[in-house]
Design a protein around this motif. Structure first.
Motif, PDB file in Angstrom:
ATOM      1  N   GLU A 129       0.838  -1.195   0.000  1.00 47.33           N
ATOM      2  CA  GLU A 129       0.000   0.000   0.000  1.00 47.33           C
ATOM      3  C   GLU A 129       0.877   1.251   0.000  1.00 47.33           C
ATOM      4  O   GLU A 129       1.913   1.282   0.666  1.00 47.33           O
ATOM      5  N   GLY A 130       0.437   2.255  -0.725  1.00 48.16           N
ATOM      6  CA  GLY A 130       1.092   3.548  -0.643  1.00 48.16           C
ATOM      7  C   GLY A 130       0.641   4.244   0.628  1.00 48.16           C
ATOM      8  O   GLY A 130      -0.454   3.974   1.127  1.00 48.16           O
ATOM      9  N   PRO A 131       1.465   5.120   1.171  1.00 51.63           N
ATOM     10  CA  PRO A 131       1.035   5.835   2.371  1.00 51.63           C
ATOM     11  C   PRO A 131      -0.178   6.714   2.073  1.00 51.63           C
ATOM     12  O   PRO A 131      -0.329   7.226   0.967  1.00 51.63           O
ATOM     13  N   HIS A 132      -1.039   6.851   3.056  1.00 46.93           N
ATOM     14  CA  HIS A 132      -2.232   7.674   2.908  1.00 46.93           C
ATOM     15  C   HIS A 132      -1.901   9.115   3.282  1.00 46.93           C
ATOM     16  O   HIS A 132      -1.524   9.404   4.411  1.00 46.93           O
ATOM     17  N   THR A 133      -1.982   9.996   2.293  1.00 45.13           N
ATOM     18  CA  THR A 133      -1.726  11.421   2.491  1.00 45.13           C
ATOM     19  C   THR A 133      -2.944  12.177   1.976  1.00 45.13           C
ATOM     20  O   THR A 133      -3.044  12.447   0.771  1.00 45.13           O
ATOM     21  N   PRO A 134      -3.905  12.482   2.848  1.00 46.30           N
ATOM     22  CA  PRO A 134      -5.166  13.085   2.390  1.00 46.30           C
ATOM     23  C   PRO A 134      -4.974  14.405   1.653  1.00 46.30           C
ATOM     24  O   PRO A 134      -4.182  15.260   2.062  1.00 46.30           O
ATOM     25  N   LEU A 135      -5.698  14.524   0.569  1.00 49.65           N
ATOM     26  CA  LEU A 135      -5.688  15.758  -0.221  1.00 49.65           C
ATOM     27  C   LEU A 135      -6.441  16.863   0.507  1.00 49.65           C
ATOM     28  O   LEU A 135      -7.400  16.580   1.231  1.00 49.65           O
ATOM     29  N   PRO A 136      -6.077  18.114   0.269  1.00 46.95           N
ATOM     30  CA  PRO A 136      -6.893  19.218   0.779  1.00 46.95           C
ATOM     31  C   PRO A 136      -8.279  19.148   0.119  1.00 46.95           C
ATOM     32  O   PRO A 136      -8.394  18.799  -1.060  1.00 46.95           O
TER      33      PRO A 136
END
Length: 162
Positions: A129-136
């Motif tokens: 899994e790619g890290p979860h980095t929430p978008l603005p």
């Protein structure tokens, strides 16, 4: 990049999508097909060859059932991977990022801080899994609306090519 620093998204009418445009190798097309099959099974709606506000084009952008956005960058060979200097620009346009490669690709060279998908024409599997980095929220809304408009326009062109 701040919300106000984003350039306007490309005009939907200028989207030059074609099912087979000659840019992809047979391997890349197979990886794309397998990835899109996996994404559909996961409840995602995939848009291929999707243009971003930066003018860059991602191989696959997918919208998830809860509004999440992922990007998959296809690498069909080691040379393809080594000559790519643009993939990090995609990180600002997704909640998760993955490299998608064929089964014979040397997986150990893919950076550990991004996701990894192995695919062929029949399907795909997420190995990491790619890290979860929430978008603005503003960027998520803009990307989602752009993807909807591009997708609808492509369907219309398919149904009415003239």
């Amino acid at each position: 990049m701040a919300k106000d620093d984003l350039p306007e998204l490309p005009d939907v009418m200028a989207d030059e999508f074609r099912l087979f445009d000659g840019r992809q190798s047979a391997i890349a097309a197979s990886v794309q097909r397998g990835c899109c099959r996996l994404l559909a099974q996961m409840g995602y709606a995939a848009v291929t060859e999707f243009s971003l506000a930066t003018g860059r084009r991602v191989d696959i952008m997918a919208l998830g059932p809860k509004g999440e956005i992922i990007v998959l960058e296809i690498k069909s060979s080691l040379i393809d991977y080594r000559t790519d200097a643009k993939w990090e620009e995609y990180l600002d346009f997704c909640d998760r990022f993955y490299f998608a490669v064929p089964p014979e690709f040397p997986r150990e060279i893919i950076p550990g801080e991004v996701g990894l998908v192995i695919a062929d024409r029949f399907g795909a599997e997420i190995l990491r899994e790619g890290p979860h980095t929430p978008l603005p929220p503003a960027r998520r809304k803009k990307l989602t609306l752009h993807a909807a408009r591009v997708s609808a326009r492509r369907v219309h062109r398919f149904l009415d090519p003239e």
